[in-house]
Design an enzyme around this catalytic site. Structure first.
Site, PDB file in Angstrom:
ATOM      1  CB  SER A 164      -0.945  -0.030   1.206  1.00  0.00           C
ATOM      2  OG  SER A 164      -1.869   1.039   1.145  1.00  0.00           O
ATOM      3  CB  THR A 165       1.198   4.124   2.334  1.00  0.00           C
ATOM      4  OG1 THR A 165      -0.205   4.117   2.595  1.00  0.00           O
ATOM      5  CG2 THR A 165       1.706   5.551   2.263  1.00  0.00           C
ATOM      6  CG  HIS A 191      -4.091  -0.931  -0.836  1.00  0.00           C
ATOM      7  ND1 HIS A 191      -3.936  -0.884   0.532  1.00  0.00           N
ATOM      8  CD2 HIS A 191      -4.617  -2.151  -1.110  1.00  0.00           C
ATOM      9  CE1 HIS A 191      -4.352  -2.023   1.058  1.00  0.00           C
ATOM     10  NE2 HIS A 191      -4.769  -2.810   0.078  1.00  0.00           N
ATOM     11  CG  MET A 285      -2.281   3.508   7.087  1.00  0.00           C
ATOM     12  SD  MET A 285      -1.273   3.909   8.514  1.00  0.00           S
ATOM     13  CE  MET A 285      -2.566   4.327   9.695  1.00  0.00           C
TER      14      MET A 285
END
Length: 347
Positions: A164-165, A191, A285
């Site tokens: 993700s992040t 993501h 995250m």
């Protein structure tokens, strides 16, 4: 309170973004109209986070990110238009050190951004947690695995990678370290806004030895191929036979507030794939991926998590580690080698 700087050449967009952030208890301490001004404003105010437009006069967002990361390292969220050119420019900014990207609905200047105000506030708050010092580490200290004629790999191995992040550059670096000789089937869940996953797949395809594409409903892959989950769709492993797997895409409810969800792909892989299976969770995250790692481990697969020191955000790997189902925790630069160790034949 989180302190932010908003950078955009449109006065209208700066006003809208500032109003949204301040309504979400984020203090906008300054604004900038172009990249050159942004570099100076960030140095003066030392904010916790920056929202950065891509296309601006004098100095664009890509150049500004590079200068800010050199002079005043700060977590930066790119706000980019839903276009092919916008996506490519945004990935260049991520290469220079930006942490994450959010698409502007309706283009560079649009009231549409108000429709994603909750996402904007939430994403800014997640980007704040990123550690800018990991940016340099993501491009150095890579341990590229060596493969020689004596290496033998298990038949029909599958690897599921979730991030993700801060993930795009890490996924790219991991994939570039995986040799074609391993004959992996790779599923990637990053993501990312739905307008960017196609471009992300093309970048991975050009920078790795694997044939990478954005997943379509019903896609099949075999050895040497990889699929990137399409933005806003869960990617489910629906069938596996003779070393080839098939995926289905759906828009079932979000999990952990995201779609695609890492857990969905990992759990379906654990349920469906009978051959070698490896699960990998990288920077990001939230808790997405923890249940998936647990499912892969329970199915007899092997699992890897990126370590805290090299993560932009140590959320996803931390939650996975807490399950007790992670076999190896390692820095980003060794993840590719770690994956290969799970698919080598025992001597």
């Amino acid at each position: 309170m989180t302190r932010a700087v908003v950078v955009d050449d449109s006065h209208f967009m700066r006003t809208v973004i500032t109003d949204i952030l301040e309504s979400g208890d984020i203090d906008v301490v300054a604004e900038a109209t172009d990249g050159r001004e942004a570099v100076d404003v960030v140095a003066e105010h030392e904010p916790d986070v920056v929202t950065m437009d891509v296309e601006m006069p004098r100095m664009n967002g890509i150049e500004a990110v590079e200068e800010i990361m050199e002079s005043t390292p700060t977590p930066i969220l790119m706000l980019s238009a839903h276009t092919e050119d916008g996506a490519e420019a945004t990935f260049e900014a991520l290469d220079r050190g930006a942490v994450d990207v959010l698409a502007k609905p309706g283009g560079e200047v649009s009231t549409g951004i108000s429709a994603i105000k909750d996402d904007l506030v939430e994403t800014v708050k997640s980007v704040v947690r990123a550690d800018p010092s990991t940016v340099d580490e993501s491009t150095t200290d890579h341990d590229t695995p060596d493969v020689d004629d004596a290496d033998e790999f298990v038949e029909n191995p599958t690897v599921v990678i979730g991030a993700s992040t801060g993930g795009p550059s890490v996924v790219e670096n991991v994939l570039s370290g995986l040799p074609a000789e391993a004959n992996l089937r790779i599923l990637i869940v990053q993501h990312m806004p739905d307008s960017f996953t196609s471009r992300f797949a093309k970048r991975l395809d050009s920078r790795s030895e694997y044939d990478v594409r954005e997943a379509s409903d019903g896609d099949r892959i075999g050895g040497g191929e990889a699929l990137v989950a399409k933005g806003d769709y869960h990617m489910v492993v629906s069938n596996y036979s003779s070393g080839r797997l098939r995926v289905k895409l759906n828009q079932d409810s979000e999990r952990h507030g995201v779609r695609p969800a890492i857990d969905t792909t990992m759990e379906s892989a654990a349920e469906t794939i009978s051959d070698s299976l490896t699960g990998v969770v990288l920077t990001g995250m939230g808790a997405d991926g923890a249940a998936g790692i647990e499912a892969i481990k329970d199915a007899g697969g092997q699992t890897i998590a990126q370590d805290e020191e090299t993560c932009s955000v140590f959320g996803i790997p931390a939650r996975a580690i807490e399950t007790g189902c992670v076999d190896e925790v390692m820095p980003e630069g060794r993840v590719a080698r770690g994956i290969l160790s799970t698919v080598r034949k025992s001597t």
